[in-house]
Design a protein around this motif. Structure first.
Motif, PDB file in Angstrom:
ATOM      1  N   LYS A 131       7.084   6.804   0.297  1.00 55.10           N
ATOM      2  CA  LYS A 131       5.948   7.601  -0.183  1.00 55.10           C
ATOM      3  C   LYS A 131       5.126   8.090   1.014  1.00 55.10           C
ATOM      4  N   GLU A 132       4.296   9.111   0.748  1.00 52.26           N
ATOM      5  CA  GLU A 132       3.426   9.701   1.765  1.00 52.26           C
ATOM      6  C   GLU A 132       1.968   9.506   1.365  1.00 52.26           C
ATOM      7  N   VAL A 133       1.056   9.851   2.274  1.00 52.48           N
ATOM      8  CA  VAL A 133      -0.371   9.769   1.981  1.00 52.48           C
ATOM      9  C   VAL A 133      -0.667  10.663   0.777  1.00 52.48           C
ATOM     10  N   ASP A 134      -1.528  10.178  -0.110  1.00 51.49           N
ATOM     11  CA  ASP A 134      -1.945  10.817  -1.360  1.00 51.49           C
ATOM     12  C   ASP A 134      -0.895  10.725  -2.466  1.00 51.49           C
ATOM     13  N   ASP A 135       0.249  10.083  -2.208  1.00 51.54           N
ATOM     14  CA  ASP A 135       1.239   9.865  -3.269  1.00 51.54           C
ATOM     15  C   ASP A 135       0.779   8.721  -4.162  1.00 51.54           C
ATOM     16  N   GLU A 136       1.240   8.757  -5.388  1.00 51.98           N
ATOM     17  CA  GLU A 136       0.935   7.718  -6.374  1.00 51.98           C
ATOM     18  C   GLU A 136       2.111   6.740  -6.423  1.00 51.98           C
ATOM     19  N   ALA A 137       1.799   5.454  -6.481  1.00 51.02           N
ATOM     20  CA  ALA A 137       2.836   4.431  -6.593  1.00 51.02           C
ATOM     21  C   ALA A 137       2.541   3.578  -7.820  1.00 51.02           C
ATOM     22  N   ILE A 138       3.507   3.491  -8.706  1.00 49.90           N
ATOM     23  CA  ILE A 138       3.378   2.673  -9.905  1.00 49.90           C
ATOM     24  C   ILE A 138       4.041   1.332  -9.622  1.00 49.90           C
ATOM     25  N   VAL A 139       3.258   0.257  -9.714  1.00 52.58           N
ATOM     26  CA  VAL A 139       3.749  -1.080  -9.405  1.00 52.58           C
ATOM     27  C   VAL A 139       3.872  -1.879 -10.701  1.00 52.58           C
ATOM     28  N   GLN A 140       5.049  -2.463 -10.897  1.00 49.65           N
ATOM     29  CA  GLN A 140       5.282  -3.306 -12.063  1.00 49.65           C
ATOM     30  C   GLN A 140       4.717  -4.700 -11.781  1.00 49.65           C
ATOM     31  N   THR A 141       3.771  -5.142 -12.604  1.00 43.32           N
ATOM     32  CA  THR A 141       3.174  -6.468 -12.456  1.00 43.32           C
ATOM     33  C   THR A 141       3.360  -7.229 -13.771  1.00 43.32           C
ATOM     34  N   PRO A 142       3.150  -8.546 -13.757  1.00 45.70           N
ATOM     35  CA  PRO A 142       3.246  -9.306 -15.011  1.00 45.70           C
ATOM     36  C   PRO A 142       2.283  -8.794 -16.090  1.00 45.70           C
ATOM     37  N   GLY A 143       1.175  -8.197 -15.661  1.00 44.87           N
ATOM     38  CA  GLY A 143       0.188  -7.669 -16.607  1.00 44.87           C
ATOM     39  C   GLY A 143       0.457  -6.232 -17.024  1.00 44.87           C
ATOM     40  N   GLY A 144       1.531  -5.639 -16.529  1.00 46.67           N
ATOM     41  CA  GLY A 144       1.860  -4.247 -16.852  1.00 46.67           C
ATOM     42  C   GLY A 144       1.898  -3.386 -15.601  1.00 46.67           C
ATOM     43  N   VAL A 146       0.565  -0.876 -12.762  1.00 45.88           N
ATOM     44  CA  VAL A 146      -0.683  -0.616 -12.058  1.00 45.88           C
ATOM     45  C   VAL A 146      -0.443   0.564 -11.127  1.00 45.88           C
ATOM     46  N   CYS A 147      -1.386   1.476 -11.103  1.00 43.34           N
ATOM     47  CA  CYS A 147      -1.248   2.684 -10.290  1.00 43.34           C
ATOM     48  C   CYS A 147      -2.086   2.558  -9.014  1.00 43.34           C
ATOM     49  N   TRP A 148      -1.474   2.845  -7.875  1.00 42.86           N
ATOM     50  CA  TRP A 148      -2.150   2.826  -6.574  1.00 42.86           C
ATOM     51  C   TRP A 148      -1.888   4.166  -5.877  1.00 42.86           C
ATOM     52  N   TRP A 149      -2.863   4.609  -5.084  1.00 41.33           N
ATOM     53  CA  TRP A 149      -2.691   5.809  -4.277  1.00 41.33           C
ATOM     54  C   TRP A 149      -2.688   5.409  -2.811  1.00 41.33           C
TER      55      TRP A 149
END
Length: 157
Positions: A131-144, A146-149
């Motif tokens: 990924k690059e700067v300003d890209d969105e990363a969707i992380v799979q967690t036990p709670g569902g 989570v979106c990080w930029w």
């Protein structure tokens, strides 16, 4: 099994630990075991039992480090990585609530005793790779999910 990658700094740290264990800690512990054994009854000798156990732990760690160092591939910075998240990158991220984090993506053997390092095998690292700067990363967690930029990417050069 963990990915067999390591940074140059991590490789040096493991070599330093192996050298310390083999050249300093093990000989010192062996002397203590020999001294405690010379005192007589080993079954009730706490010094002997403790140091014998410590010697086994040292030998186990030495075997692990030798095998691991032999199998690992050192990954160094390359200019082509600039601007994207790859192994060894320092990454700054932020979520919708404004919470920020900064960490480095490293090998499995480097994460201990460091709160700012994450393993390349972790869900977060996997979501951020390429990924690059300003890209969105969707992380799979036990709670569902989570979106990080990604707000920043740096490399140790």
């Amino acid at each position: 099994m963990s990915t067999k990658l390591i940074t140059k700094e991590g490789h040096e740290a493991l070599k330093k630990e192996l050298d310390y264990l083999w050249r300093e800690k093990r000989p010192d512990t062996t002397r203590k075991v020999t001294w405690a054994a010379s005192l007589g009854d080993r079954s009730e000798n706490a010094d002997y039992q403790y140091n014998k156990k410590l010697l086994r732990e040292i030998d186990r760690r030495v075997r692990y480090l030798r095998k691991r160092l032999e199998d690992m591939r050192v990954v160094e910075y390359m200019p082509e990585q600039e601007g994207r998240v790859f192994f060894g990158a320092w990454v700054d991220i932020e979520n919708e609530q404004g919470e920020t984090k900064r960490f480095r993506i490293v090998g499995y053997d480097e994460i201990y005793d460091r709160m700012d390092y994450i393993s390349i095998d972790s869900p977060m690292a996997r979501a951020l790779l390429r990924k690059e700067v300003d890209d969105e990363a969707i992380v799979q967690t036990p709670g569902g999910e989570v979106c990080w930029w990604i707000t920043g990417i740096e490399y140790v050069k």
